[in-house]
Write a protein that holds these residues in place. Structure first.
Motif, PDB file in Angstrom:
ATOM      1  N   VAL A  99       0.853  -1.201   0.000  1.00  0.00           N
ATOM      2  CA  VAL A  99       0.000   0.000   0.000  1.00  0.00           C
ATOM      3  C   VAL A  99       0.877   1.235   0.000  1.00  0.00           C
ATOM      4  O   VAL A  99       0.665   2.169  -0.754  1.00  0.00           O
ATOM      5  CB  VAL A  99      -0.939   0.001   1.240  1.00  0.00           C
ATOM      6  N   ILE A 100       1.925   1.230   0.834  1.00  0.00           N
ATOM      7  CA  ILE A 100       2.829   2.366   0.895  1.00  0.00           C
ATOM      8  C   ILE A 100       3.717   2.397  -0.338  1.00  0.00           C
ATOM      9  O   ILE A 100       3.900   3.436  -0.953  1.00  0.00           O
ATOM     10  CB  ILE A 100       3.692   2.302   2.178  1.00  0.00           C
ATOM     11  N   GLN A 101       4.247   1.263  -0.749  1.00  0.00           N
ATOM     12  CA  GLN A 101       5.173   1.220  -1.872  1.00  0.00           C
ATOM     13  C   GLN A 101       4.544   1.732  -3.163  1.00  0.00           C
ATOM     14  O   GLN A 101       5.176   2.426  -3.926  1.00  0.00           O
ATOM     15  CB  GLN A 101       5.677  -0.211  -2.084  1.00  0.00           C
ATOM     16  N   GLY A 102       3.282   1.420  -3.392  1.00  0.00           N
ATOM     17  CA  GLY A 102       2.627   1.828  -4.631  1.00  0.00           C
ATOM     18  C   GLY A 102       2.483   3.333  -4.750  1.00  0.00           C
ATOM     19  O   GLY A 102       2.468   3.873  -5.848  1.00  0.00           O
ATOM     20  N   SER A 103       2.399   4.044  -3.635  1.00  0.00           N
ATOM     21  CA  SER A 103       2.191   5.482  -3.693  1.00  0.00           C
ATOM     22  C   SER A 103       3.493   6.276  -3.707  1.00  0.00           C
ATOM     23  O   SER A 103       3.482   7.475  -3.889  1.00  0.00           O
ATOM     24  CB  SER A 103       1.312   5.927  -2.519  1.00  0.00           C
ATOM     25  N   LEU A 104       4.637   5.632  -3.515  1.00  0.00           N
ATOM     26  CA  LEU A 104       5.911   6.335  -3.493  1.00  0.00           C
ATOM     27  C   LEU A 104       6.837   5.768  -4.573  1.00  0.00           C
ATOM     28  O   LEU A 104       7.642   4.887  -4.328  1.00  0.00           O
ATOM     29  CB  LEU A 104       6.572   6.199  -2.112  1.00  0.00           C
ATOM     30  N   ASP A 105       6.720   6.296  -5.780  1.00  0.00           N
ATOM     31  CA  ASP A 105       7.470   5.765  -6.908  1.00  0.00           C
ATOM     32  C   ASP A 105       8.985   5.913  -6.765  1.00  0.00           C
ATOM     33  O   ASP A 105       9.725   4.981  -7.041  1.00  0.00           O
ATOM     34  CB  ASP A 105       7.029   6.436  -8.214  1.00  0.00           C
ATOM     35  N   ASN A 106       9.450   7.089  -6.338  1.00  0.00           N
ATOM     36  CA  ASN A 106      10.881   7.360  -6.316  1.00  0.00           C
ATOM     37  C   ASN A 106      11.542   7.055  -4.978  1.00  0.00           C
ATOM     38  O   ASN A 106      12.731   7.259  -4.818  1.00  0.00           O
ATOM     39  CB  ASN A 106      11.136   8.833  -6.679  1.00  0.00           C
ATOM     40  N   ALA A 107      10.796   6.629  -4.000  1.00  0.00           N
ATOM     41  CA  ALA A 107      11.359   6.375  -2.666  1.00  0.00           C
ATOM     42  C   ALA A 107      12.194   5.106  -2.674  1.00  0.00           C
ATOM     43  O   ALA A 107      12.017   4.223  -3.503  1.00  0.00           O
ATOM     44  CB  ALA A 107      10.238   6.258  -1.645  1.00  0.00           C
ATOM     45  N   ASN A 108      13.048   5.017  -1.701  1.00  0.00           N
ATOM     46  CA  ASN A 108      13.896   3.847  -1.560  1.00  0.00           C
ATOM     47  C   ASN A 108      13.045   2.707  -0.998  1.00  0.00           C
ATOM     48  O   ASN A 108      12.678   2.698   0.162  1.00  0.00           O
ATOM     49  CB  ASN A 108      15.067   4.187  -0.640  1.00  0.00           C
ATOM     50  N   LEU A 109      12.714   1.718  -1.845  1.00  0.00           N
ATOM     51  CA  LEU A 109      11.806   0.640  -1.464  1.00  0.00           C
ATOM     52  C   LEU A 109      12.365  -0.227  -0.340  1.00  0.00           C
ATOM     53  O   LEU A 109      11.607  -0.728   0.493  1.00  0.00           O
ATOM     54  CB  LEU A 109      11.467  -0.227  -2.678  1.00  0.00           C
ATOM     55  N   SER A 110      13.672  -0.389  -0.262  1.00  0.00           N
ATOM     56  CA  SER A 110      14.232  -1.213   0.821  1.00  0.00           C
ATOM     57  C   SER A 110      14.044  -0.528   2.179  1.00  0.00           C
ATOM     58  O   SER A 110      13.790  -1.196   3.179  1.00  0.00           O
ATOM     59  CB  SER A 110      15.704  -1.525   0.564  1.00  0.00           C
ATOM     60  N   GLU A 111      14.153   0.808   2.203  1.00  0.00           N
ATOM     61  CA  GLU A 111      13.913   1.543   3.449  1.00  0.00           C
ATOM     62  C   GLU A 111      12.451   1.413   3.876  1.00  0.00           C
ATOM     63  O   GLU A 111      12.155   1.217   5.051  1.00  0.00           O
ATOM     64  CB  GLU A 111      14.264   3.022   3.287  1.00  0.00           C
ATOM     65  N   ILE A 112      11.563   1.497   2.913  1.00  0.00           N
ATOM     66  CA  ILE A 112      10.134   1.371   3.203  1.00  0.00           C
ATOM     67  C   ILE A 112       9.837  -0.030   3.725  1.00  0.00           C
ATOM     68  O   ILE A 112       9.099  -0.192   4.698  1.00  0.00           O
ATOM     69  CB  ILE A 112       9.288   1.689   1.949  1.00  0.00           C
ATOM     70  N   GLU A 113      10.427  -1.017   3.096  1.00  0.00           N
ATOM     71  CA  GLU A 113      10.234  -2.404   3.542  1.00  0.00           C
ATOM     72  C   GLU A 113      10.719  -2.577   4.973  1.00  0.00           C
ATOM     73  O   GLU A 113      10.053  -3.193   5.803  1.00  0.00           O
ATOM     74  CB  GLU A 113      10.994  -3.352   2.599  1.00  0.00           C
ATOM     75  N   LEU A 114      11.889  -2.006   5.278  1.00  0.00           N
ATOM     76  CA  LEU A 114      12.450  -2.096   6.621  1.00  0.00           C
ATOM     77  C   LEU A 114      11.528  -1.404   7.640  1.00  0.00           C
ATOM     78  O   LEU A 114      11.260  -1.951   8.717  1.00  0.00           O
ATOM     79  CB  LEU A 114      13.844  -1.460   6.641  1.00  0.00           C
ATOM     80  N   LEU A 115      11.048  -0.238   7.284  1.00  0.00           N
ATOM     81  CA  LEU A 115      10.116   0.483   8.167  1.00  0.00           C
ATOM     82  C   LEU A 115       8.828  -0.316   8.389  1.00  0.00           C
ATOM     83  O   LEU A 115       8.308  -0.374   9.511  1.00  0.00           O
ATOM     84  CB  LEU A 115       9.789   1.865   7.598  1.00  0.00           C
ATOM     85  N   ASN A 116       8.309  -0.903   7.341  1.00  0.00           N
ATOM     86  CA  ASN A 116       7.097  -1.711   7.470  1.00  0.00           C
ATOM     87  C   ASN A 116       7.315  -2.914   8.384  1.00  0.00           C
ATOM     88  O   ASN A 116       6.438  -3.288   9.164  1.00  0.00           O
ATOM     89  CB  ASN A 116       6.590  -2.165   6.106  1.00  0.00           C
ATOM     90  N   GLN A 117       8.513  -3.515   8.286  1.00  0.00           N
ATOM     91  CA  GLN A 117       8.823  -4.637   9.173  1.00  0.00           C
ATOM     92  C   GLN A 117       8.876  -4.184  10.626  1.00  0.00           C
ATOM     93  O   GLN A 117       8.368  -4.867  11.520  1.00  0.00           O
ATOM     94  CB  GLN A 117      10.156  -5.281   8.769  1.00  0.00           C
ATOM     95  N   LYS A 118       9.461  -3.001  10.854  1.00  0.00           N
ATOM     96  CA  LYS A 118       9.525  -2.458  12.216  1.00  0.00           C
ATOM     97  C   LYS A 118       8.120  -2.152  12.743  1.00  0.00           C
ATOM     98  O   LYS A 118       7.810  -2.430  13.901  1.00  0.00           O
ATOM     99  CB  LYS A 118      10.378  -1.187  12.242  1.00  0.00           C
ATOM    100  N   ILE A 119       7.278  -1.589  11.897  1.00  0.00           N
ATOM    101  CA  ILE A 119       5.898  -1.270  12.290  1.00  0.00           C
ATOM    102  C   ILE A 119       5.150  -2.550  12.637  1.00  0.00           C
ATOM    103  O   ILE A 119       4.438  -2.612  13.644  1.00  0.00           O
ATOM    104  CB  ILE A 119       5.171  -0.479  11.167  1.00  0.00           C
ATOM    105  N   THR A 120       5.312  -3.560  11.829  1.00  0.00           N
ATOM    106  CA  THR A 120       4.654  -4.847  12.085  1.00  0.00           C
ATOM    107  C   THR A 120       5.116  -5.427  13.415  1.00  0.00           C
ATOM    108  O   THR A 120       4.302  -5.892  14.218  1.00  0.00           O
ATOM    109  CB  THR A 120       4.950  -5.833  10.931  1.00  0.00           C
TER     110      THR A 120
END
Length: 190
Positions: free
Chosen positions: A144-165
């Motif tokens: 959901v987050i990755q689809g809305s942020l095209d230019n963002a660093n996807l690995s950072e987002i993935e890491l943040l999502n893991q921390k949130i989970t």
């Protein structure tokens, strides 16, 4: 009996008696609780006009009672005066300014008490900020987050999502433990 009920939650009989003497004469009934468990029971059973809460209590601390009050939409509307002889212990848990309740340092004089009660009554009327608690199922879907942020660093987002989970799992465990503790305390108090 009075139409307004004031609850004093303090383990000191001397403090409870002193508060009774200091309260201005009026149409109210003073209810007393000597510990946090007894205090929460009265909060849930009575229609209160004011809560005077000591921060250091046996069985269930004033901090834990305060948290229960803050989590209950109806209890939040009751004016609250938090009392303690050691303000630094309160500040470790709750940052100033105290937006929705009043704090009074022990020992206090009648004038300070009356001012604190008036302030607590005003603060209780303030609209609360809406706290949005995320649904854990939404948090656990990083796409959901990755689809809305095209230019963002996807690995950072993935890491943040893991921390949130992980944090959400820990929060859920803490909620479960708190529910078990409250159930156990209610059982012991009965």
């Amino acid at each position: 009996m009075g139409s307004n009920k004031i609850l004093v939650i303090d383990d000191s009989r001397v403090i409870r008696a002193r508060l009774k003497e200091m309260l201005p004469p009026g149409n109210f009934e003073l209810l007393e609780a000597k510990d946090g468990v007894e205090g929460l029971k009265l909060i849930s059973q009575e229609s209160l006009s004011l809560i005077m809460l000591d921060f250091l209590l046996p069985k269930l601390s004033g901090w834990e009672v305060f948290q229960q009050i803050q989590q209950n939409h109806h209890w939040q509307k009751i004016p609250l005066v938090l009392m303690s002889g050691r303000k630094e212990e309160v500040l470790e848990k709750i940052q100033e300014p105290f937006e929705y309740f009043e704090f009074i340092s022990k020992p206090f004089e009648q004038k300070e008490l009356v001012a604190a009660i008036k302030s607590a009554m005003q603060k209780a009327k303030l609209p609360r900020k809406k706290v949005v608690v995320s649904n854990p199922t939404v948090i656990q879907e990083p796409t959901v987050i990755q689809g809305s942020l095209d230019n963002a660093n996807l690995s950072e987002i993935e890491l943040l999502n893991q921390k949130i989970t992980k944090m959400q799992t820990e929060i859920n465990q803490l909620k479960k433990q708190m529910a078990q503790l409250i159930s156990w305390l209610h059982h012991r108090a009965s």
